[in-house]
Design a protein around this motif. Structure first.
Motif, PDB file in Angstrom:
ATOM      1  N   ALA A   1     128.211  19.309   8.249  1.00  0.00           N
ATOM      2  CA  ALA A   1     127.428  18.938   7.064  1.00  0.00           C
ATOM      3  C   ALA A   1     125.998  18.544   7.451  1.00  0.00           C
ATOM      4  O   ALA A   1     125.036  18.937   6.780  1.00  0.00           O
ATOM      5  N   ALA A   2     125.860  17.777   8.520  1.00  0.00           N
ATOM      6  CA  ALA A   2     124.515  17.374   8.961  1.00  0.00           C
ATOM      7  C   ALA A   2     123.706  18.593   9.394  1.00  0.00           C
ATOM      8  O   ALA A   2     122.512  18.698   9.082  1.00  0.00           O
ATOM      9  N   ALA A   3     124.339  19.523  10.080  1.00  0.00           N
ATOM     10  CA  ALA A   3     123.641  20.749  10.486  1.00  0.00           C
ATOM     11  C   ALA A   3     123.241  21.570   9.261  1.00  0.00           C
ATOM     12  O   ALA A   3     122.132  22.122   9.212  1.00  0.00           O
ATOM     13  N   ALA A   4     124.115  21.621   8.256  1.00  0.00           N
ATOM     14  CA  ALA A   4     123.801  22.365   7.031  1.00  0.00           C
ATOM     15  C   ALA A   4     122.626  21.736   6.288  1.00  0.00           C
ATOM     16  O   ALA A   4     121.753  22.448   5.775  1.00  0.00           O
ATOM     17  N   VAL A   5     122.584  20.419   6.235  1.00  0.00           N
ATOM     18  CA  VAL A   5     121.460  19.727   5.590  1.00  0.00           C
ATOM     19  C   VAL A   5     120.168  20.046   6.335  1.00  0.00           C
ATOM     20  O   VAL A   5     119.147  20.377   5.721  1.00  0.00           O
ATOM     21  N   TRP A   6     120.214  19.941   7.649  1.00  0.00           N
ATOM     22  CA  TRP A   6     119.034  20.197   8.473  1.00  0.00           C
ATOM     23  C   TRP A   6     118.512  21.619   8.282  1.00  0.00           C
ATOM     24  O   TRP A   6     117.329  21.846   8.008  1.00  0.00           O
ATOM     25  N   ILE A   7     119.396  22.584   8.399  1.00  0.00           N
ATOM     26  CA  ILE A   7     119.001  23.987   8.268  1.00  0.00           C
ATOM     27  C   ILE A   7     118.582  24.296   6.836  1.00  0.00           C
ATOM     28  O   ILE A   7     117.569  24.961   6.597  1.00  0.00           O
ATOM     29  N   GLY A   8     119.342  23.799   5.874  1.00  0.00           N
ATOM     30  CA  GLY A   8     119.022  24.048   4.466  1.00  0.00           C
ATOM     31  C   GLY A   8     117.673  23.489   4.063  1.00  0.00           C
ATOM     32  O   GLY A   8     116.891  24.157   3.372  1.00  0.00           O
ATOM     33  N   ALA A   9     117.382  22.273   4.473  1.00  0.00           N
ATOM     34  CA  ALA A   9     116.086  21.666   4.150  1.00  0.00           C
ATOM     35  C   ALA A   9     114.950  22.451   4.792  1.00  0.00           C
ATOM     36  O   ALA A   9     113.900  22.664   4.163  1.00  0.00           O
ATOM     37  N   SER A  10     115.154  22.897   6.011  1.00  0.00           N
ATOM     38  CA  SER A  10     114.115  23.677   6.697  1.00  0.00           C
ATOM     39  C   SER A  10     113.867  25.005   5.988  1.00  0.00           C
ATOM     40  O   SER A  10     112.712  25.430   5.830  1.00  0.00           O
ATOM     41  N   VAL A  11     114.921  25.660   5.540  1.00  0.00           N
ATOM     42  CA  VAL A  11     114.775  26.926   4.822  1.00  0.00           C
ATOM     43  C   VAL A  11     114.065  26.695   3.488  1.00  0.00           C
ATOM     44  O   VAL A  11     113.186  27.487   3.106  1.00  0.00           O
ATOM     45  N   CYS A  12     114.390  25.610   2.810  1.00  0.00           N
ATOM     46  CA  CYS A  12     113.713  25.299   1.540  1.00  0.00           C
ATOM     47  C   CYS A  12     112.216  25.092   1.751  1.00  0.00           C
ATOM     48  O   CYS A  12     111.401  25.547   0.937  1.00  0.00           O
ATOM     49  N   VAL A  13     111.846  24.423   2.825  1.00  0.00           N
ATOM     50  CA  VAL A  13     110.418  24.221   3.121  1.00  0.00           C
ATOM     51  C   VAL A  13     109.740  25.564   3.367  1.00  0.00           C
ATOM     52  O   VAL A  13     108.626  25.809   2.888  1.00  0.00           O
ATOM     53  N   LEU A  14     110.410  26.457   4.084  1.00  0.00           N
ATOM     54  CA  LEU A  14     109.836  27.789   4.320  1.00  0.00           C
ATOM     55  C   LEU A  14     109.658  28.563   3.020  1.00  0.00           C
ATOM     56  O   LEU A  14     108.641  29.241   2.826  1.00  0.00           O
ATOM     57  N   ILE A  15     110.617  28.443   2.114  1.00  0.00           N
ATOM     58  CA  ILE A  15     110.519  29.134   0.830  1.00  0.00           C
ATOM     59  C   ILE A  15     109.348  28.584   0.017  1.00  0.00           C
ATOM     60  O   ILE A  15     108.548  29.341  -0.539  1.00  0.00           O
TER      61      ILE A  15
ATOM     62  N   LEU B   1     103.922  28.872  -2.528  1.00  0.00           N
ATOM     63  CA  LEU B   1     102.676  28.203  -2.920  1.00  0.00           C
ATOM     64  C   LEU B   1     101.472  28.903  -2.292  1.00  0.00           C
ATOM     65  O   LEU B   1     101.500  29.276  -1.122  1.00  0.00           O
ATOM     66  N   PRO B   2     100.402  29.051  -3.067  1.00  0.00           N
ATOM     67  CA  PRO B   2      99.215  29.744  -2.540  1.00  0.00           C
ATOM     68  C   PRO B   2      98.531  28.930  -1.446  1.00  0.00           C
ATOM     69  O   PRO B   2      98.421  27.708  -1.559  1.00  0.00           O
ATOM     70  N   PRO B   3      98.066  29.586  -0.386  1.00  0.00           N
ATOM     71  CA  PRO B   3      97.382  28.875   0.698  1.00  0.00           C
ATOM     72  C   PRO B   3      96.122  28.178   0.177  1.00  0.00           C
ATOM     73  O   PRO B   3      95.365  28.738  -0.605  1.00  0.00           O
ATOM     74  N   GLY B   4      95.939  26.940   0.630  1.00  0.00           N
ATOM     75  CA  GLY B   4      94.745  26.187   0.267  1.00  0.00           C
ATOM     76  C   GLY B   4      94.766  25.616  -1.136  1.00  0.00           C
ATOM     77  O   GLY B   4      93.796  24.999  -1.553  1.00  0.00           O
ATOM     78  N   GLY B   5      95.864  25.812  -1.865  1.00  0.00           N
ATOM     79  CA  GLY B   5      95.936  25.317  -3.228  1.00  0.00           C
ATOM     80  C   GLY B   5      96.278  23.833  -3.294  1.00  0.00           C
ATOM     81  O   GLY B   5      96.780  23.245  -2.335  1.00  0.00           O
ATOM     82  N   ALA B   6      96.008  23.246  -4.445  1.00  0.00           N
ATOM     83  CA  ALA B   6      96.277  21.816  -4.648  1.00  0.00           C
ATOM     84  C   ALA B   6      97.779  21.526  -4.605  1.00  0.00           C
ATOM     85  O   ALA B   6      98.199  20.487  -4.093  1.00  0.00           O
ATOM     86  N   GLU B   7      98.587  22.432  -5.153  1.00  0.00           N
ATOM     87  CA  GLU B   7     100.042  22.223  -5.142  1.00  0.00           C
ATOM     88  C   GLU B   7     100.585  22.205  -3.720  1.00  0.00           C
ATOM     89  O   GLU B   7     101.429  21.388  -3.391  1.00  0.00           O
ATOM     90  N   ARG B   8     100.079  23.120  -2.921  1.00  0.00           N
ATOM     91  CA  ARG B   8     100.534  23.192  -1.526  1.00  0.00           C
ATOM     92  C   ARG B   8     100.130  21.928  -0.771  1.00  0.00           C
ATOM     93  O   ARG B   8     100.910  21.382   0.010  1.00  0.00           O
ATOM     94  N   GLU B   9      98.916  21.448  -1.019  1.00  0.00           N
ATOM     95  CA  GLU B   9      98.442  20.227  -0.376  1.00  0.00           C
ATOM     96  C   GLU B   9      99.262  19.019  -0.836  1.00  0.00           C
ATOM     97  O   GLU B   9      99.611  18.161  -0.029  1.00  0.00           O
ATOM     98  N   ALA B  10      99.589  18.971  -2.130  1.00  0.00           N
ATOM     99  CA  ALA B  10     100.401  17.871  -2.657  1.00  0.00           C
ATOM    100  C   ALA B  10     101.806  17.907  -2.045  1.00  0.00           C
ATOM    101  O   ALA B  10     102.358  16.862  -1.688  1.00  0.00           O
ATOM    102  N   PHE B  11     102.367  19.108  -1.919  1.00  0.00           N
ATOM    103  CA  PHE B  11     103.686  19.225  -1.304  1.00  0.00           C
ATOM    104  C   PHE B  11     103.640  18.766   0.147  1.00  0.00           C
ATOM    105  O   PHE B  11     104.532  18.054   0.609  1.00  0.00           O
ATOM    106  N   ALA B  12     102.585  19.171   0.848  1.00  0.00           N
ATOM    107  CA  ALA B  12     102.453  18.770   2.252  1.00  0.00           C
ATOM    108  C   ALA B  12     102.314  17.265   2.379  1.00  0.00           C
ATOM    109  O   ALA B  12     102.860  16.659   3.300  1.00  0.00           O
ATOM    110  N   ALA B  13     101.607  16.660   1.454  1.00  0.00           N
ATOM    111  CA  ALA B  13     101.377  15.213   1.537  1.00  0.00           C
ATOM    112  C   ALA B  13     102.595  14.398   1.122  1.00  0.00           C
ATOM    113  O   ALA B  13     102.890  13.362   1.723  1.00  0.00           O
ATOM    114  N   ARG B  14     103.305  14.865   0.087  1.00  0.00           N
ATOM    115  CA  ARG B  14     104.409  14.054  -0.429  1.00  0.00           C
ATOM    116  C   ARG B  14     105.779  14.560  -0.011  1.00  0.00           C
ATOM    117  O   ARG B  14     106.675  13.771   0.255  1.00  0.00           O
ATOM    118  N   GLY B  15     105.962  15.854   0.025  1.00  0.00           N
ATOM    119  CA  GLY B  15     107.285  16.411   0.292  1.00  0.00           C
ATOM    120  C   GLY B  15     107.652  16.509   1.757  1.00  0.00           C
ATOM    121  O   GLY B  15     108.767  16.177   2.148  1.00  0.00           O
TER     122      GLY B  15
END
Length: 125
Positions: free
Chosen positions: A7-21, A26-40
């Motif tokens: 389960a811990a491995a699935a959480v780790w891999i799943g979260a990493s895949v979600c970040v890649l998606i 999100l468009p490069p250099g956009g405000a949404e991408r920057e907000a995700f990087a800062a908060r998420g």
């Protein structure tokens, strides 16, 4: 203990895949991408480090549970699979730690720049 490990491995891999998606959508250099990087990303990075620690501890306990009864005389196949898992774990853990450290440095640098900006206009002087 094996299910905690899985389960811990699935959480780790799943979260990493979600970040890649999200990064791909999100468009490069956009405000949404920057907000995700800062908060998420900090949340995901901490969760991944916790999941990695749990994977390691649960795997170690499982190794002892399996090895003690047979006096740690494992088959060659088991050792090859274990070696592959250790290499994969090390690579993923290194990426998680570097990601967390890079983001922490980004936050510290941003805070320093903001403090300098406030000081330059006399707010914090």
């Amino acid at each position: 203990m094996v299910w905690i490990h899985v389960a811990a491995a699935a959480v780790w891999i799943g979260a990493s895949v979600c970040v890649l998606i999200v990064a791909a959508i999100l468009p490069p250099g956009g405000a949404e991408r920057e907000a995700f990087a800062a908060r998420g990303l900090p949340v995901v990075a901490r969760m991944n480090l916790g999941a990695a620690a749990l994977v390691f501890v649960a795997g170690l306990v499982r190794f002892v549970e399996l090895g003690a009864p047979i006096k740690y005389r494992f088959s060659a196949t088991f050792l090859w699979v274990l070696g592959a898992k250790i290499v994969l774990f090390t690579a993923m853990a290194l990426c998680a730690v570097l990601s967390y450290a890079a983001h922490s440095g980004t936050i510290a640098e941003k805070a320093r720049r903001e403090a300098e900006a406030f000081a330059s206009v006399g707010i914090l002087a």
